[in-house]
Design a protein around this motif. Structure first.
Motif, PDB file in Angstrom:
ATOM      1  N   ARG A   6       1.434  -1.240 -11.441  1.00 31.95           N
ATOM      2  CA  ARG A   6       1.007  -1.659 -10.000  1.00 31.95           C
ATOM      3  C   ARG A   6       1.308  -3.057  -9.971  1.00 31.95           C
ATOM      4  O   ARG A   6       1.548  -3.655  -8.628  1.00 31.95           O
TER       5      ARG A   6
ATOM      6  N   ASN B 270      -6.157  -2.543  -4.277  1.00 37.34           N
ATOM      7  CA  ASN B 270      -6.097  -1.534  -2.893  1.00 37.34           C
ATOM      8  C   ASN B 270      -6.900  -1.786  -1.716  1.00 37.34           C
ATOM      9  O   ASN B 270      -6.578  -1.946  -0.504  1.00 37.34           O
TER      10      ASN B 270
ATOM     11  N   SER C 173      -8.153  -0.491  -7.976  1.00 37.01           N
ATOM     12  CA  SER C 173      -9.021  -0.467  -6.690  1.00 37.01           C
ATOM     13  C   SER C 173      -9.285  -1.647  -6.101  1.00 37.01           C
ATOM     14  O   SER C 173      -9.114  -1.764  -4.721  1.00 37.01           O
TER      15      SER C 173
ATOM     16  N   LEU D  90       0.957  -1.068  -0.069  1.00 39.09           N
ATOM     17  CA  LEU D  90      -0.072   0.153  -0.002  1.00 39.09           C
ATOM     18  C   LEU D  90       1.105   1.365  -0.093  1.00 39.09           C
ATOM     19  O   LEU D  90       0.624   2.274  -0.721  1.00 39.09           O
TER      20      LEU D  90
END
Length: 209
Positions: free
Chosen positions: A181, A157, A154, A28
């Motif tokens: 990512r 995440n 998302s 994160l």
């Protein structure tokens, strides 16, 4: 003597292998450059040398001719011609000190073993992390266009925020992550393994007081 007295310290051994989890949210909060910086100057050879020093300390404390053996011989010599309550108190106190020396030796040995284990994991993971590269701009753009712009980080995440590992976030969001990512999470997986190993080895040292 201010603070804690010697009697307040009691070494507690673990005598077991511990499988701890990582505690740093690599997936994160850290990008690839930051994670590389964390291990760039970490030297497994230095960790191994420190481990050797801890084992040497253990032997100095309880090995042949060590501090514990010297203390026991000195106590016996003093008590050879000393009897009574004061002699008994002296003997009891010497036994307390002797146990602290033995416990310190055990702690030093466990610390040495833990550091050797940490060094081995660092030696394995560091080069893997340092070899990882961020995707280039052209590659990332083609990846985005090839998927009609349908890339959404998302899900990963949210998984990480709920406490899932980076590996789990990767597995659960395959095909939907941006190339950058995905690369960042793959590095985070390595760092989480390293962090978990560090935490496990630290717990196996036991508590010195």
């Amino acid at each position: 003597m201010s603070g804690k007295d010697i009697d307040d310290f009691e070494y507690v051994e673990t005598n077991q292998c511990i499988s701890a989890k990582h505690t740093t949210p690599f997936g994160l909060n850290y990008d690839m450059d930051q994670m590389k910086d964390m291990v760039r100057d970490a030297d497994p050879g230095t960790v191994k040398r420190v481990a050797t020093a801890w084992e040497s300390l253990s032997k100095d404390l309880v090995g042949p001719g060590g501090i514990k053996e010297t203390l026991d011989a000195a106590v016996e010599h003093v008590l050879a011609h000393w009897e009574g309550q004061s002699a008994d108190l002296f003997r009891a106190r010497a036994q307390v000190i002797g146990k602290k020396i033995t416990d310190s030796s055990k702690y030093a040995t466990h610390t040495s073993v833990a550091l050797q284990g940490a060094a081995a994991v660092l030696d394995d993971i560091k080069p893997q992390v340092m070899a990882m590269e961020k995707p280039g701009k052209v590659s990332s753009a083609l990846d985005y266009i090839g998927n009609m712009g349908d890339r959404d980080d998302s899900g990963a995440n949210n998984a990480l925020k709920s406490g899932e590992s980076s590996q789990s976030a990767l597995d659960g969001n395959a095909g939907s992550l941006s190339e950058g990512r995905e690369a960042q999470l793959r590095m985070a997986v390595k760092m989480e393994a390293l962090g978990a190993a560090y935490n496990s080895r630290a717990a196996e040292m036991g508590s010195p007081g």
